[in-house]
Design a protein around this motif. Structure first.
Motif, PDB file in Angstrom:
ATOM      1  N   ALA A  25     -56.757   6.933 -52.314  1.00 20.32           N
ATOM      2  CA  ALA A  25     -56.150   8.215 -52.697  1.00 20.32           C
ATOM      3  C   ALA A  25     -54.634   8.127 -52.667  1.00 20.32           C
ATOM      4  CB  ALA A  25     -56.642   9.320 -51.772  1.00 20.32           C
ATOM      5  N   LEU A  26     -54.084   7.543 -51.607  1.00 16.51           N
ATOM      6  CA  LEU A  26     -52.629   7.460 -51.518  1.00 16.51           C
ATOM      7  C   LEU A  26     -52.078   6.479 -52.557  1.00 16.51           C
ATOM      8  CD1 LEU A  26     -50.322   8.723 -49.940  1.00 16.51           C
ATOM      9  CD2 LEU A  26     -50.331   6.710 -48.455  1.00 16.51           C
ATOM     10  N   GLY A  27     -52.812   5.404 -52.800  1.00 16.56           N
ATOM     11  CA  GLY A  27     -52.396   4.477 -53.845  1.00 16.56           C
ATOM     12  C   GLY A  27     -52.375   5.137 -55.209  1.00 16.56           C
ATOM     13  N   GLY A  28     -53.373   5.978 -55.473  1.00 19.16           N
ATOM     14  CA  GLY A  28     -53.402   6.702 -56.736  1.00 19.16           C
ATOM     15  C   GLY A  28     -52.219   7.637 -56.878  1.00 19.16           C
ATOM     16  N   PHE A  29     -51.828   8.281 -55.776  1.00 23.99           N
ATOM     17  CA  PHE A  29     -50.657   9.161 -55.797  1.00 23.99           C
ATOM     18  C   PHE A  29     -49.410   8.378 -56.170  1.00 23.99           C
ATOM     19  CE2 PHE A  29     -46.858  10.649 -53.583  1.00 23.99           C
ATOM     20  CZ  PHE A  29     -46.755  11.953 -54.036  1.00 23.99           C
ATOM     21  N   TRP A  30     -49.182   7.253 -55.491  1.00 21.02           N
ATOM     22  CA  TRP A  30     -47.954   6.494 -55.739  1.00 21.02           C
ATOM     23  C   TRP A  30     -47.958   5.819 -57.106  1.00 21.02           C
ATOM     24  CZ3 TRP A  30     -43.371   6.900 -53.747  1.00 21.02           C
ATOM     25  CH2 TRP A  30     -43.246   7.552 -52.516  1.00 21.02           C
ATOM     26  N   ALA A  31     -49.120   5.479 -57.611  1.00 22.49           N
ATOM     27  CA  ALA A  31     -49.189   4.949 -58.976  1.00 22.49           C
ATOM     28  C   ALA A  31     -48.727   6.007 -59.972  1.00 22.49           C
ATOM     29  CB  ALA A  31     -50.605   4.494 -59.298  1.00 22.49           C
ATOM     30  N   GLU A  32     -49.123   7.257 -59.757  1.00 13.66           N
ATOM     31  CA  GLU A  32     -48.682   8.348 -60.621  1.00 13.66           C
ATOM     32  C   GLU A  32     -47.187   8.599 -60.457  1.00 13.66           C
ATOM     33  OE1 GLU A  32     -50.176  10.067 -62.913  1.00 13.66           O
ATOM     34  OE2 GLU A  32     -52.219   9.331 -62.678  1.00 13.66           O
ATOM     35  N   VAL A  33     -46.710   8.534 -59.222  1.00 12.54           N
ATOM     36  CA  VAL A  33     -45.282   8.738 -58.962  1.00 12.54           C
ATOM     37  C   VAL A  33     -44.439   7.735 -59.738  1.00 12.54           C
ATOM     38  CG1 VAL A  33     -43.482   8.573 -57.205  1.00 12.54           C
ATOM     39  CG2 VAL A  33     -45.614   9.774 -56.683  1.00 12.54           C
ATOM     40  N   LEU A  34     -44.823   6.464 -59.656  1.00 10.18           N
ATOM     41  CA  LEU A  34     -44.024   5.390 -60.239  1.00 10.18           C
ATOM     42  C   LEU A  34     -44.365   5.101 -61.691  1.00 10.18           C
ATOM     43  CD1 LEU A  34     -44.231   3.000 -57.150  1.00 10.18           C
ATOM     44  CD2 LEU A  34     -42.228   4.336 -57.848  1.00 10.18           C
ATOM     45  N   GLY A  35     -45.514   5.603 -62.148  1.00  5.52           N
ATOM     46  CA  GLY A  35     -45.955   5.285 -63.495  1.00  5.52           C
ATOM     47  C   GLY A  35     -46.471   3.869 -63.626  1.00  5.52           C
ATOM     48  N   TRP A  36     -47.067   3.345 -62.537  1.00  9.90           N
ATOM     49  CA  TRP A  36     -47.537   1.964 -62.494  1.00  9.90           C
ATOM     50  C   TRP A  36     -49.060   1.915 -62.513  1.00  9.90           C
ATOM     51  CZ3 TRP A  36     -44.032  -0.584 -58.155  1.00  9.90           C
ATOM     52  CH2 TRP A  36     -42.698  -0.585 -58.605  1.00  9.90           C
ATOM     53  N   GLY A  37     -49.595   0.694 -62.594  1.00  7.16           N
ATOM     54  CA  GLY A  37     -51.026   0.492 -62.599  1.00  7.16           C
ATOM     55  C   GLY A  37     -51.582   0.307 -61.200  1.00  7.16           C
ATOM     56  N   VAL A  38     -52.913   0.365 -61.110  1.00  2.00           N
ATOM     57  CA  VAL A  38     -53.606   0.248 -59.833  1.00  2.00           C
ATOM     58  C   VAL A  38     -54.629  -0.872 -59.908  1.00  2.00           C
ATOM     59  CG1 VAL A  38     -55.073   1.424 -58.144  1.00  2.00           C
ATOM     60  CG2 VAL A  38     -53.355   2.718 -59.414  1.00  2.00           C
ATOM     61  N   SER A  39     -54.678  -1.703 -58.856  1.00  2.65           N
ATOM     62  CA  SER A  39     -55.723  -2.709 -58.722  1.00  2.65           C
ATOM     63  C   SER A  39     -56.058  -2.829 -57.240  1.00  2.65           C
ATOM     64  CB  SER A  39     -55.277  -4.060 -59.293  1.00  2.65           C
ATOM     65  OG  SER A  39     -54.177  -4.571 -58.563  1.00  2.65           O
ATOM     66  N   SER A  40     -56.978  -3.725 -56.914  1.00  2.04           N
ATOM     67  CA  SER A  40     -57.320  -3.937 -55.511  1.00  2.04           C
ATOM     68  C   SER A  40     -57.691  -5.390 -55.298  1.00  2.04           C
ATOM     69  CB  SER A  40     -58.484  -3.038 -55.086  1.00  2.04           C
ATOM     70  OG  SER A  40     -58.840  -3.291 -53.733  1.00  2.04           O
ATOM     71  N   GLU A  41     -57.112  -5.986 -54.257  1.00  4.10           N
ATOM     72  CA  GLU A  41     -57.446  -7.368 -53.918  1.00  4.10           C
ATOM     73  C   GLU A  41     -58.597  -7.447 -52.934  1.00  4.10           C
ATOM     74  OE1 GLU A  41     -54.284  -8.805 -50.686  1.00  4.10           O
ATOM     75  OE2 GLU A  41     -53.358  -7.726 -52.358  1.00  4.10           O
ATOM     76  N   GLY A  42     -59.075  -6.270 -52.474  1.00  2.00           N
ATOM     77  CA  GLY A  42     -60.199  -6.265 -51.551  1.00  2.00           C
ATOM     78  C   GLY A  42     -60.354  -4.906 -50.909  1.00  2.00           C
ATOM     79  N   PRO A  43     -61.431  -4.709 -50.154  1.00  4.81           N
ATOM     80  CA  PRO A  43     -61.664  -3.426 -49.492  1.00  4.81           C
ATOM     81  C   PRO A  43     -60.498  -3.046 -48.583  1.00  4.81           C
ATOM     82  CG  PRO A  43     -63.616  -4.816 -49.363  1.00  4.81           C
ATOM     83  CD  PRO A  43     -62.509  -5.683 -49.881  1.00  4.81           C
ATOM     84  N   GLY A  44     -60.083  -1.797 -48.670  1.00  3.74           N
ATOM     85  CA  GLY A  44     -59.011  -1.321 -47.801  1.00  3.74           C
ATOM     86  C   GLY A  44     -57.619  -1.635 -48.285  1.00  3.74           C
TER      87      GLY A  44
END
Length: 245
Positions: A17-36
């Motif tokens: 959730a927080l990563g999604g917020f900051w992705a919207e703030v910065l206009g950047w993409g989202v990925s994950s290298e693993g759980p958590g």
């Protein structure tokens, strides 16, 4: 040998959730290298790249309890842009925050987990940094921090006074790293920390040893047998030395 600042890491109860917020703030993409772990990165930019500090959001069980000693400053290009940005961020879930700033031209907000950040008024110095103008660290002695970090990394020291120090990548691009004098003492582990990475072909252990000679100390945060090394600078701010790349 040398190393450089490549990313910042932010603790969160809910990294997605927080990563999604900051992705919207910065206009950047989202990925994950693993759980958590939620990775926030500029779309189309290879990692690492001096033009941006990537953001890793890391899940932790403990909540935020005190004002952060490390925060992000966002850039704006005009007064209308600043106002539009503040309004957009409030729409995403940011809340006004009072850290004793008084009547200042910038706006202080907090993200959905309470991490303070600033939306700056237009400043010429940040015209080419991208959306992230600076990563700002509270400290007791900006001059001492400039000495340590100026030797720890190959970044260039641009300004040093009794109240403020500023560094930027050796290429003269991307956000600044700034140290601001604060009377507040560090009391808990920082929820936002810096990640350094030696260059490809360099010796990780040798670089860690060099940082220790500059005044860094080892820190045990329960990282166990991790490939990175956790250190703290002379004022106790934790940072990680990642493997060379």
């Amino acid at each position: 040998m040398a190393t450089r600042l490549v990313q910042i890491a932010m603790n969160a109860r809910d990294d997605s959730a927080l990563g999604g917020f900051w992705a919207e703030v910065l206009g950047w993409g989202v990925s994950s290298e693993g759980p958590g772990v939620t990775n926030i990165e500029p779309v189309g930019l290879g990692y690492p790249d001096a033009t941006a500090l990537f953001l890793d959001v890391l899940r932790v069980p403990e909540p935020k309890t005190v004002k952060n000693r490390v925060h992000i400053d966002l850039a704006s290009t005009s007064a209308p842009h600043q106002a539009e940005l503040v309004a957009r961020l409030k729409g995403l879930g940011a809340k006004p925050a009072d850290v004793g700033q008084g009547d200042v031209p910038w706006t202080v907000l907090a993200d959905p987990e309470g991490n303070e950040f600033c939306v700056l008024e237009p400043r010429e110095i940040y015209r080419d940094t991208g959306p992230m103008a600076a990563v700002v660290v509270d400290c007791a002695d900006p001059r001492a921090m400039a000495r340590f970090w100026g030797e720890a990394m190959d970044w260039t020291v641009h300004e040093v006074t009794d109240d403020r120090a500023a560094l930027r990548s050796a290429q003269g691009v991307g956000p600044y790293l700034e140290f601001l004098r604060s009377p507040d003492a560090k009391t808990v582990k920082n929820r936002i920390h810096l990640d350094l990475r030696p260059y490809a072909g360099d010796d990780h252990e040798a670089e860690v040893a060099r940082l220790r000679t500059l005044g860094a100390v080892d820190v045990d945060l329960g990282q166990g047998d991790a490939p990175w090394t956790v250190l703290a600078d002379p004022e106790g701010n934790e940072f990680c030395v990642l493997t060379p790349r």
